[in-house]
Design a protein around this motif. Sequence first.
Motif, PDB file in Angstrom:
ATOM      1  N   ARG A  25       0.839  -1.193   0.000  1.00 50.25           N
ATOM      2  CA  ARG A  25       0.000   0.000   0.000  1.00 50.25           C
ATOM      3  C   ARG A  25       0.876   1.245   0.000  1.00 50.25           C
ATOM      4  NH1 ARG A  25      -5.213  -1.284   2.342  1.00 50.25           N
ATOM      5  NH2 ARG A  25      -5.674  -3.418   1.721  1.00 50.25           N
ATOM      6  N   GLU A  26       0.286   2.363  -0.423  1.00 46.78           N
ATOM      7  CA  GLU A  26       0.982   3.637  -0.385  1.00 46.78           C
ATOM      8  C   GLU A  26       1.266   4.030   1.060  1.00 46.78           C
ATOM      9  OE1 GLU A  26       0.289   8.268  -1.827  1.00 46.78           O
ATOM     10  OE2 GLU A  26      -1.094   6.670  -2.449  1.00 46.78           O
ATOM     11  N   ALA A  27       2.467   4.516   1.335  1.00 50.91           N
ATOM     12  CA  ALA A  27       2.866   4.870   2.690  1.00 50.91           C
ATOM     13  C   ALA A  27       2.008   6.018   3.219  1.00 50.91           C
ATOM     14  CB  ALA A  27       4.335   5.253   2.718  1.00 50.91           C
TER      15      ALA A  27
ATOM     16  N   GLY B  11      -5.065  -3.396   9.097  1.00 43.11           N
ATOM     17  CA  GLY B  11      -4.249  -4.599   9.067  1.00 43.11           C
ATOM     18  C   GLY B  11      -5.078  -5.789   9.513  1.00 43.11           C
ATOM     19  N   LEU B  12      -4.648  -6.429  10.589  1.00 42.19           N
ATOM     20  CA  LEU B  12      -5.344  -7.596  11.138  1.00 42.19           C
ATOM     21  C   LEU B  12      -6.155  -7.262  12.389  1.00 42.19           C
ATOM     22  CD1 LEU B  12      -2.306 -10.000  10.765  1.00 42.19           C
ATOM     23  CD2 LEU B  12      -4.400 -10.082   9.401  1.00 42.19           C
ATOM     24  N   LEU B  13      -6.128  -5.993  12.794  1.00 40.16           N
ATOM     25  CA  LEU B  13      -6.793  -5.558  14.017  1.00 40.16           C
ATOM     26  C   LEU B  13      -8.222  -5.126  13.710  1.00 40.16           C
ATOM     27  CD1 LEU B  13      -6.443  -4.888  17.076  1.00 40.16           C
ATOM     28  CD2 LEU B  13      -5.689  -2.603  16.354  1.00 40.16           C
ATOM     29  N   LEU B  14      -9.202  -5.812  14.318  1.00 36.85           N
ATOM     30  CA  LEU B  14     -10.613  -5.528  14.090  1.00 36.85           C
ATOM     31  C   LEU B  14     -11.258  -4.748  15.231  1.00 36.85           C
ATOM     32  CD1 LEU B  14     -10.067  -7.892  12.043  1.00 36.85           C
ATOM     33  CD2 LEU B  14     -12.433  -8.586  12.429  1.00 36.85           C
ATOM     34  N   VAL B  15     -10.735  -4.913  16.434  1.00 40.37           N
ATOM     35  CA  VAL B  15     -11.335  -4.270  17.601  1.00 40.37           C
ATOM     36  C   VAL B  15     -10.236  -3.681  18.473  1.00 40.37           C
ATOM     37  CG1 VAL B  15     -12.571  -4.692  19.773  1.00 40.37           C
ATOM     38  CG2 VAL B  15     -13.416  -5.717  17.649  1.00 40.37           C
TER      39      VAL B  15
ATOM     40  N   LYS C   3      -4.272  11.076  25.395  1.00 40.98           N
ATOM     41  CA  LYS C   3      -4.960   9.891  25.875  1.00 40.98           C
ATOM     42  C   LYS C   3      -6.123   9.545  24.946  1.00 40.98           C
ATOM     43  CE  LYS C   3      -7.447   8.128  29.920  1.00 40.98           C
ATOM     44  NZ  LYS C   3      -7.894   8.443  31.304  1.00 40.98           N
ATOM     45  N   GLY C   4      -6.146   8.302  24.459  1.00 39.92           N
ATOM     46  CA  GLY C   4      -7.192   7.844  23.562  1.00 39.92           C
ATOM     47  C   GLY C   4      -6.917   8.078  22.095  1.00 39.92           C
ATOM     48  N   ASP C   5      -5.860   8.819  21.770  1.00 36.73           N
ATOM     49  CA  ASP C   5      -5.498   9.027  20.366  1.00 36.73           C
ATOM     50  C   ASP C   5      -4.802   7.791  19.800  1.00 36.73           C
ATOM     51  OD1 ASP C   5      -6.513  11.587  20.497  1.00 36.73           O
ATOM     52  OD2 ASP C   5      -4.542  12.572  20.613  1.00 36.73           O
ATOM     53  N   ALA C   6      -4.831   7.670  18.471  1.00 36.94           N
ATOM     54  CA  ALA C   6      -4.194   6.544  17.795  1.00 36.94           C
ATOM     55  C   ALA C   6      -3.595   7.000  16.473  1.00 36.94           C
ATOM     56  CB  ALA C   6      -5.202   5.418  17.553  1.00 36.94           C
ATOM     57  N   ALA C   7      -2.656   6.212  15.975  1.00 34.33           N
ATOM     58  CA  ALA C   7      -2.080   6.436  14.653  1.00 34.33           C
ATOM     59  C   ALA C   7      -2.062   5.113  13.907  1.00 34.33           C
ATOM     60  CB  ALA C   7      -0.669   7.010  14.760  1.00 34.33           C
ATOM     61  N   ARG C   8      -2.547   5.140  12.665  1.00 37.04           N
ATOM     62  CA  ARG C   8      -2.555   3.955  11.812  1.00 37.04           C
ATOM     63  C   ARG C   8      -1.519   4.157  10.707  1.00 37.04           C
ATOM     64  NH1 ARG C   8      -9.162   3.083  11.111  1.00 37.04           N
ATOM     65  NH2 ARG C   8      -9.662   3.428  13.331  1.00 37.04           N
ATOM     66  N   PHE C   9      -0.515   3.308  10.715  1.00 34.26           N
ATOM     67  CA  PHE C   9       0.585   3.400   9.759  1.00 34.26           C
ATOM     68  C   PHE C   9       0.376   2.355   8.663  1.00 34.26           C
ATOM     69  CE2 PHE C   9       2.029   4.722  13.865  1.00 34.26           C
ATOM     70  CZ  PHE C   9       2.959   5.731  13.675  1.00 34.26           C
ATOM     71  N   THR C  10       0.587   2.760   7.438  1.00 33.24           N
ATOM     72  CA  THR C  10       0.525   1.835   6.306  1.00 33.24           C
ATOM     73  C   THR C  10       1.797   1.994   5.480  1.00 33.24           C
ATOM     74  OG1 THR C  10      -1.889   2.011   6.208  1.00 33.24           O
ATOM     75  CG2 THR C  10      -0.775   1.110   4.273  1.00 33.24           C
ATOM     76  N   GLY C  11       2.529   0.899   5.307  1.00 34.22           N
ATOM     77  CA  GLY C  11       3.707   0.907   4.456  1.00 34.22           C
ATOM     78  C   GLY C  11       4.859   1.723   4.987  1.00 34.22           C
TER      79      GLY C  11
END
Length: 258
Positions: free
Chosen positions: A8-10, A48-52, A225-233
């Motif tokens: 996937r594109e970074a 990715g593989l994370l659903l919950v 607190k409660g923030d997230a980052a989703r990294f691709t590539g």
Amino acid sequence: MAAATTTREASVDIRRADDRFATQMRWLDSKHSFSFGHHYSPSNTHHGLLLVNNDDIVAPGTGFDTHPHRDMEIVTWVLDGALVHQDSTGHSGVIYPGLAQRMSAGTGILHSEKNDSWRLTGEDAHTDPVHFVQMWVVPDAAGVTPGYEQLEIDGELLAGGLVTVASGMERDRDAAAIHISNRYAALHAARLAPGAAVTLPDAPFLHLFVPSGAVTLEGEGALGKGDAARFTGIGGHRVTAAEASEILVWEMHATVGM
């Protein structure tokens, strides 16, 4: 459930705490990073593989009554308080901060999760809520034998670096505290003192979640607190604690098969 590697594109996708789905009841304050229950968005079903990735606070003397799961690897991480787990395979125990816990639902399992540890310990009933994060990843294959595993890793966390909590990767056979039935996924955790830093793994898919504290993510700025980052590539970013913090990092080398 199938998983397929992909290119996937970074990108780095920042998700703020206040943008999560929320389920609030008299006894439960739950925030959902992905579609869950009656909360559904076709563009936010997994990474990715994370659903919950549920961020739950449960009032004392209450909790989730016995309910079923199937074909899912479920990892529970307690931040504050104590959570009682009981399941149909005969496992029963109290999960607390620093205890890694995994339940493989496989062909089918029933379990309950409640904030009533005094039933097992014989201590006086308390008035403290329990705060925990529950994470689900798909297994490599459906129909595995249901199972349970736990291990205390508080000592390792005190060192301040990334600790491999759960993994199904061959690389982590002797390093992970507990094991999951997915050879493409690993969960890491860190407790960081103010100013301490860790470097994230490099993988096709990463999910960084900040369940407590505040950090700075290299190239992206502040995460609270409660923030997230989703990294691709992309990976290898540095995370620095602005205050005492915990982080949870899923390293994934595949995504859910479509």
